[in-house]
Write an enzyme that holds these catalytic residues in place. Structure first.
Site, PDB file in Angstrom:
ATOM      1  N   HIS A 296       0.810  -1.217   0.000  1.00 47.06           N
ATOM      2  CA  HIS A 296       0.000   0.000   0.000  1.00 47.06           C
ATOM      3  C   HIS A 296       0.854   1.283   0.000  1.00 47.06           C
ATOM      4  CE1 HIS A 296       0.714   1.208   4.203  1.00 47.06           C
ATOM      5  NE2 HIS A 296       0.906  -0.089   4.377  1.00 47.06           N
ATOM      6  N   ASP A 297       0.440   2.211  -0.827  1.00 47.06           N
ATOM      7  CA  ASP A 297       1.035   3.556  -0.889  1.00 47.06           C
ATOM      8  C   ASP A 297       2.475   3.598  -1.387  1.00 47.06           C
ATOM      9  OD1 ASP A 297      -1.303   4.909   0.171  1.00 47.06           O
ATOM     10  OD2 ASP A 297      -0.821   3.902   2.057  1.00 47.06           O
TER      11      ASP A 297
END
Ligand code: COA
Length: 220
Positions: free
Chosen positions: A145-146
């Site tokens: 994520h991210d």
């Protein structure tokens, strides 16, 4: 569906791995040849695909024999991390010419993938995010994520990013490297195989070890 002809740039180990991936997608890709500047390979077969000549022959092949072909750049080298993007800019092809190749056993979770990017078997991207152009992720790479993955990044097999990691243009992460969440890997940096990266790696430096440190006495 009529598969699109595919020309491989490079005829080494990575090209053979990309070839194995596209052969699992016979409705999508029809590999018709490889190009490599190693003259000894010209006229030979790599895993059944002919090496048609050197890179200088690409424009003529696209103009004449294979006007609909896509091209994929299968060049990656830890000692020369900029080599793939340099080659891509030398070839000067428009984005629509570059094949984005995703092995059927890769999980992309709706991520957007740039032109020319290659994901091999077992790559997992865990959430929607954006991966740049001409990125190569070898088997079992983990992107979470991210994360931000810039153009031309190379991940050798089993390299793993924690969340919110930034990887700059043309950085190279060696086999099994682990990057702590939130860390930045600078453009053109090299992370050695097996490294555990706990802090930012400045652009252009080579870091290795557990925890990762500059390999050549550069300052962090
Ligand atoms: C980091 C790397 C790029 C350095 O390569 P190099 O510049 O040729 O370095 P050398 O092999 O000459 O080693 C220089 C020193 O670093 C050490 N070293 C090299 N790689 C290391 C690593 N991954 N972890 C810890 N130490 C490492 C060597 O032991 C040597 O130490 P010494 O000077 O005390 O003897 C390379 O070792 C590496 O990890 N490449 C990635 C390999 C990979 O993932 N390949 C995937 C192929 S598909």
């Amino acid at each position: 569906m009529i598969p699109r002809p595919l020309l491989l740039v490079g005829a080494g180990g990575l090209a053979r791995e990309v070839l194995a991936a596209v052969r699992l997608l016979p409705d999508v890709w029809n590999p018709v040849g490889a190009l490599d500047d190693t003259a000894a390979l010209h006229g030979t077969l790599i895993d059944g695909v002919p090496v048609l000549g050197g890179l200088a022959q690409l424009p003529a092949l696209l103009e004449n024999e294979h006007p609909d072909a896509a091209v994929v750049c299968c060049v990656a080298n830890a000692r020369r991390p900029l080599s793939r993007l340099n080659l891509v800019s030398r070839l000067g092809l428009p984005d629509e010419r570059w094949a984005t190749v995703v092995h059927p056993a890769a999980v992309t979770s709706g991520a957007s993938l740039g032109a020319g990017t290659v994901l091999l078997a077992g790559v997992v991207i865990t959430t929607p995010l954006s991966v740049g152009r001409h990125v190569v992720a070898m088997p079992h790479v983990l992107i979470t994520h991210d994360d931000e993955v810039s153009d031309g990044v190379t991940f050798a097999g089993r390299a793993s990013l924690g969340g919110g990691v930034f990887v700059g243009e043309s950085a190279y992460l060696g086999q099994g490297a682990l990057v702590r969440e939130g860390v930045k890997i600078g453009a053109g940096a090299v992370v050695g195989m097996g490294a555990v990266v706990l802090q930012d790696v400045p652009a252009g430096q080579t870091w290795a070890g557990v925890p990762a440190r500059p390999l050549r006495g550069e300052s962090a």
